[in-house]
Design an enzyme around this catalytic site. Structure first.
Site, PDB file in Angstrom:
ATOM      1  N   SER A   1       0.071   6.971   2.445  1.00 47.77           N
ATOM      2  CA  SER A   1       1.233   5.557   2.060  1.00 47.77           C
ATOM      3  C   SER A   1       1.906   6.277   1.413  1.00 47.77           C
ATOM      4  O   SER A   1       2.708   7.100   1.845  1.00 47.77           O
ATOM      5  CB  SER A   1       0.090   4.839   1.679  1.00 47.77           C
ATOM      6  OG  SER A   1       0.920   3.545   1.252  1.00 47.77           O
TER       7      SER A   1
ATOM      8  N   ASP B   1      -0.937  -2.707  11.284  1.00 50.95           N
ATOM      9  CA  ASP B   1      -0.697  -2.036   9.785  1.00 50.95           C
ATOM     10  C   ASP B   1       0.334  -3.358   8.692  1.00 50.95           C
ATOM     11  O   ASP B   1       1.825  -2.688   9.313  1.00 50.95           O
ATOM     12  CB  ASP B   1      -0.356  -0.719   9.725  1.00 50.95           C
ATOM     13  CG  ASP B   1       0.072  -0.461   8.016  1.00 50.95           C
ATOM     14  OD1 ASP B   1       0.127  -1.075   7.439  1.00 50.95           O
ATOM     15  OD2 ASP B   1       0.089   1.260   7.716  1.00 50.95           O
TER      16      ASP B   1
ATOM     17  N   HIS C   1      -4.686  -0.369   6.367  1.00 50.83           N
ATOM     18  CA  HIS C   1      -3.637   0.173   6.355  1.00 50.83           C
ATOM     19  C   HIS C   1      -4.724   1.324   4.762  1.00 50.83           C
ATOM     20  O   HIS C   1      -4.397   2.443   3.610  1.00 50.83           O
ATOM     21  CB  HIS C   1      -2.354  -0.323   5.139  1.00 50.83           C
ATOM     22  CG  HIS C   1      -1.000   0.408   4.151  1.00 50.83           C
ATOM     23  ND1 HIS C   1      -0.237   1.614   5.351  1.00 50.83           N
ATOM     24  CD2 HIS C   1      -1.127   0.547   2.647  1.00 50.83           C
ATOM     25  CE1 HIS C   1      -0.360   1.602   4.041  1.00 50.83           C
ATOM     26  NE2 HIS C   1      -0.900   1.706   2.899  1.00 50.83           N
TER      27      HIS C   1
END
Length: 310
Positions: free
Chosen positions: A124, A258, A287
C-alpha cells in the site's frame, strides 16, 4: 521472531525480525541478501508476521533475514521503556508522509551493511515510500529488487475508498481519538472482550486482537488517520520518471477488486511502462491481504524473491 523498540529519526519504533536480529547485520551469514518490509497504513508490524513467516519458508536459505518496519508513531512504546514519543507539534519532522520516508532511510542506513543486497517489500503506502527512497541514487544502488503489493502510488483521493475517506474521516478524526481515549480507560479484560465481540464483524481474525488494540491507542489512532489524510493530498500523480529509471528493479502486484488501487491503475501502468513487471491478481485477494490471504500472498512473494537471491 525477534521484536524490539529502536529509535529512528528520534521516534521509538517497533521492529520485528524473522531470522537474524537487525543489530547482527550479516556477520553470521554467507549470503548477503536482506529483505525489509515497509507496511501499509496502519503501520503495525504484527499484522505481517504470518505473511513474513510464509515468505521465509519459500526461501532456499534460512540465512536470509526479513525485517518488518512499521510507521513512526503507530505503535506506542511499552510503559516499562524509558522512552517517549515526540509531540504531535513536530508532525512534519517525525510523523508526516515525508518524515516516514526519512524514518525508513534512517533504519536502512543504520542497520543494513554496505555490501548487502537489499530487497524491499512495500504494501500500500509502503510502495509510495519505496519509490521515494529510490530517488536517492546512493540509496538506490543498495537495492536489488522492490516488490510492490497493492501499490497506492497515485490518485488515492480519486479511488472509491479515497472518496469516502476524504468526505468523512477528516471531520471525525478528533471524535475517533476521543472514543479511543474512553476505550483506553477500560480495564484490559473489557478491551479484549470488546475486540473479541466486534472483531468478526470487522473481518479481523482473533490472532490480530493485540494489533487492533495497538491501533485503538488514542495516540496511535490520531497519527494513523492524520497520516492517511495527508496521503489523500500528496499521493496524486504517479511518478513515472522514477519508475522508468528503475524499471528493472520493480515488481508490481495489483488487486483485481481493490478499492484503493482499481484495475485501471494496473492498465495505465502496463500502457505507460510495458517493460515493467506488473501482475494483476487472479485470486480476488483483498487490499488488506494480511487478514485472510497472508499465506497465499507469502507464497507468491516468496517465490519471486527466491528467483532474485544472490
Amino acid at each position: 521472531m525477534y521484536c524490539a523498540t529502536l529509535k529512528l529519526n528520534d521516534v521509538p519504533t517497533k521492529v520485528i525480525a524473522e531470522g537474524y536480529w537487525v543489530e547482527e547485520g550479516l556477520a553470521r551469514c554467507t549470503k548477503k541478501d536482506i529483505v525489509i518490509l515497509l507496511t501499509g497504513n496502519p503501520g503495525i508490524p504484527e499484522f505481517y508476521e504470518g505473511f513474513v513467516k510464509t515468505i521465509r519458508s519459500r526461501l532456499p536459505s534460512t540465512e536470509v533475514p526479513i525485517w518488518i518496519l512499521g510507521h513512526a508513531g503507530h505503535v506506542q512504546p511499552s510503559c516499562n521503556l524509558a522512552c517517549t514519543m515526540p509531540s504531535n507539534l513536530t508532525w512534519d519532522k517525525h510523523y508526516g508522509l515525508m518524515a516516514q520516508v526519512q524514518h525508513k532511510k534512517d533504519f536502512i542506513n543504520k542497520y543494513v551493511p554496505e555490501d548487502a543486497k537489499l530487497h524491499l517489500i512495500g504494501h500500500s503506502i509502503g510502495c509510495w515510500m519505496i519509490l521515494n527512497l529510490l530517488k536517492d541514487d546512493s540509496f538506490a544502488k543498495k537495492v536489488t529488487k522492490c516488490y510492490l503489493l497493492f501499490p497506492t502510488i497515485e490518485h488515492m483521493a480519486e479511488t472509491n475508498n479515497g472518496w469516502y475517506f476524504t468526505k468523512i474521516v477528516p471531520y471525525i478524526i478528533f471524535l475517533l481519538t476521543f472514543f479511543a481515549w474512553i476505550f483506553s480507560i477500560f480495564p484490559n479484560f473489557l478491551q479484549n472482550l470488546f475486540i473479541a465481540i466486534l472483531g468478526p464483524f470487522w473481518g479481523v481474525p482473533a490472532k490480530y486482537h493485540k494489533a487492533v488494540l495497538q491501533i485503538l491507542n488514542p495516540h496511535s489512532i490520531y497519527k494513523i488517520f492524520q497520516l492517511a489524510s495527508e496521503e489523500m493530498k500528496i499521493v496524486t500523480n504517479r511518478d513515472d520518471d522514477i519508475i522508468s529509471k528503475h524499471a528493472e528493479k520493480l515488481w508490481f502486484y495489483y488487486g483485481n477488486c481493490d478499492g484503493w488501487t482499481p484495475i485501471k491503475f494496473y492498465q495505465n501502468m502496463r500502457s505507460k511502462h510495458p517493460d515493467v513487471n506488473a501482475q494483476l491478481c487472479k485470486h480476488g485477494y483483498k487490499h488488506a491481504f494480511v487478514l485472510h490471504s497472508e499465506k497465499e500472498m507469502g507464497k507468491i512473494v516468496g517465490d519471486v524473491i527466491n528467483g532474485n537471491l544472490s
